[in-house]
Design an enzyme around this catalytic site. Structure first.
Site, PDB file in Angstrom:
ATOM      1  CG  ASP A   1     -96.307  33.163  -7.633  1.00 23.47           C
ATOM      2  OD1 ASP A   1     -96.590  32.506  -8.651  1.00 23.47           O
ATOM      3  OD2 ASP A   1     -95.942  32.652  -6.556  1.00 23.47           O
ATOM      4  CG  HIS A   2     -98.641  33.834 -14.590  1.00 24.84           C
ATOM      5  ND1 HIS A   2    -100.018  33.859 -14.449  1.00 24.84           N
ATOM      6  CD2 HIS A   2     -98.392  34.141 -15.884  1.00 24.84           C
ATOM      7  CE1 HIS A   2    -100.566  34.157 -15.611  1.00 24.84           C
ATOM      8  NE2 HIS A   2     -99.611  34.333 -16.510  1.00 24.84           N
ATOM      9  NE  ARG A   3     -96.094  29.638  -7.711  1.00 23.94           N
ATOM     10  CZ  ARG A   3     -95.325  29.331  -6.670  1.00 23.94           C
ATOM     11  NH1 ARG A   3     -95.036  28.069  -6.413  1.00 23.94           N
ATOM     12  NH2 ARG A   3     -94.837  30.273  -5.895  1.00 23.94           N
TER      13      ARG A   3
END
Ligand code: COA
Length: 422
Positions: A394-396
């Site tokens: 998850d790039h967040r």
């Protein structure tokens, strides 16, 4: 009286073979003089072809992508007789057709009456200059949805910006929904094309499908790939299996992967977390999920406290959970509390795949089938067993560099399992 007339591309200067990028009317639309019919766009300019006379569009002679020059026939329009009042957009909006008291009585009477013809479909062309249309297109804005505040409802640059801001605010306020504004699902009568059979989705698929869809659209996924040299680990695995054959314990590569993943999570704690609003919940426990294929679909049983268990214990617990999954005997608690998931297709085949993160986890490891490959050891190629790995994250929460380091660390452990002790 009405006459059918051809509409051709007017004088457009020196331009030739200009692509049609937008068609603004469709057959049946009523247009007034100068209403835009279509937009042409060359390398240097965007221009609209206006209606040279008022009438009803009968046929369009070009499609988007066609290349046109001065004189190209683009539409057939039935010209409206000058004596026939043209229903203008402003008039329709300002003066909806009123029924006289007598007509109202007739329409409400129980006896059948002739149905009045439906009013003609009115096309509401957006009044906007070609350059503004281009600006809107670049922002992905459908110009027909923008409310114009200029003279006679003409759309101005500020109107497009206000439209974009409103949508962005709406999406933010919509919160959990995401405001995707997607097209409806295509409705197709497949039987028109050949024999079909309808099969209801299993209960499991009905539950997992929406979960996967939510995870796919809400998590900004990225997947990293790497390969681990598991030659020595495989030799060790076969030895362990031989030694434990009488006890009926079989260790597969997945049990080692789970153990190595726990050790890697300890080294990179942000992968063992969940995102809650503006906070990361870092977990101090290591419950490892693994995807299990069942006749009814996919389930993800969880091995609790995998950090406190040895590979043999993990292997036998995994075998029991996989059996329970296939027999549909897992309890809800067997699938809860996972921190990180592993999906192994190694027993089936394939060279790699991109698994979907199992929310609220933040990463998932995929393992494909290990194969013998020639690896360069600095002086010669040697046949080695190579395990393809993929890590979706998850790039967040995580960045590419951290994901690369995570996989590199894991690959190192699988290459020499003794490192787990360090
Ligand atoms: N490379 C090469 N061989 C592999 C391997 C790999 N990465 N992983 C497993 N194998 C081998 C095993 O060693 C075993 O061989 P053996 O009988 O000669 O020892 C064989 O493949 C079958 O292994 P399997 O029964 O699949 O055991 P597992 O521990 O690897 O996997 C499950 C157990 C439950 C995960 C597995 O049965 C399963 O359901 N996999 C599918 C998961 C899935 O659908 N993922 C996709 C989600 S989108």
């Amino acid at each position: 009286m009405s006459t059918t007339r051809e509409v051709t591309v007017p004088d457009v200067g020196d331009f030739k073979n200009i692509p049609v990028i937008e068609i603004l009317v469709k057959p049946g639309d009523i247009v007034k003089v100068d209403d835009p019919l279509m937009t042409l766009e060359s390398d240097k300019a965007t221009m609209e072809v206006p209606a040279p006379f008022a009438g009803t569009v009968k046929e369009l002679m070009v499609a988007i992508g066609a290349k046109v020059s001065e004189g190209t026939l683009i539409a057939i329009v039935e010209e409206i007789d000058e004596a026939t009042p043209v229903v203008t957009v402003e008039k329709v909006i300002a003066e909806p057709p009123l029924l006289s008291p007598a007509t109202s009585q007739v329409l409400s009477a129980p006896a059948p009456v002739p149905t009045p013809a439906p009013p003609p479909e009115i096309h509401l062309p957006a009044h906007a200059s070609p350059s503004l249309r281009r600006f809107a297109r670049e922002l992905g804005v459908d110009i027909d949805r923008v409310i114009g505040t200029g003279p006679k409802g003409r759309i101005q640059r500020e109107d497009v910006l206000v439209h974009v801001k409103q949508h962005m605010r709406h999406d933010t306020e919509a919160g959990g929904g995401g405001g995707l504004d997607l097209l409806p699902w295509p409705q197709i009568d497949f039987a028109k094309f050949g024999d079909v059979e309808r099969m209801p989705l299993s209960r499991l698929r009905k539950i997992s499908g929406p979960n996967l869809a939510r995870n796919w659209v809400m998590i900004p996924h990225v997947t990293n790939f790497d390969e681990a040299d598991v030659t020595d680990l495989e030799t060790f695995r076969l030895k362990v299996n031989k030694e434990n054959a009488d006890a009926g314990i079989k260790v597969t590569m997945l049990a080692f992967l789970i153990k190595a993943a726990v050790s890697t999570l300890k080294a990179f704690p942000e992968f063992n977390s969940s995102l809650e609003g503006e906070e990361l919940v870092l977990k101090r426990y290591y419950h490892m999920g693994f995807a299990a294929d069942t006749p009814n679909g996919l389930v993800v049983p969880v091995i609790r406290d995998a950090d406190k268990k040895g590979v043999l214990e993990i292997a036998s617990e995994m075998a029991a959970l996989a059996r329970g999954a296939r027999d549909g005997k897992l309890k809800a608690t067997d699938m809860q509390g996972g921190c990180f998931s592993i999906s192994s297709l190694g027993g089936i085949g394939g060279t790699g795949f991109t698994p979907i993160v199992n929310a609220p986890e933040v990463a998932i490891l995929g393992a494909a089938k290990a194969e013998m490959k020639p690896l360069w050891n600095g002086s010669e190629f040697r046949p080695r067993l190579v395990l393809p790995l993929s890590l979706s994250w998850d790039h967040r929460v995580v960045d590419g560099a951290a994901a690369g380091r995570f996989l590199h660390h894991l690959v190192g452990l699988l290459g020499d399992f003794r490192r787990i002790l360090l």
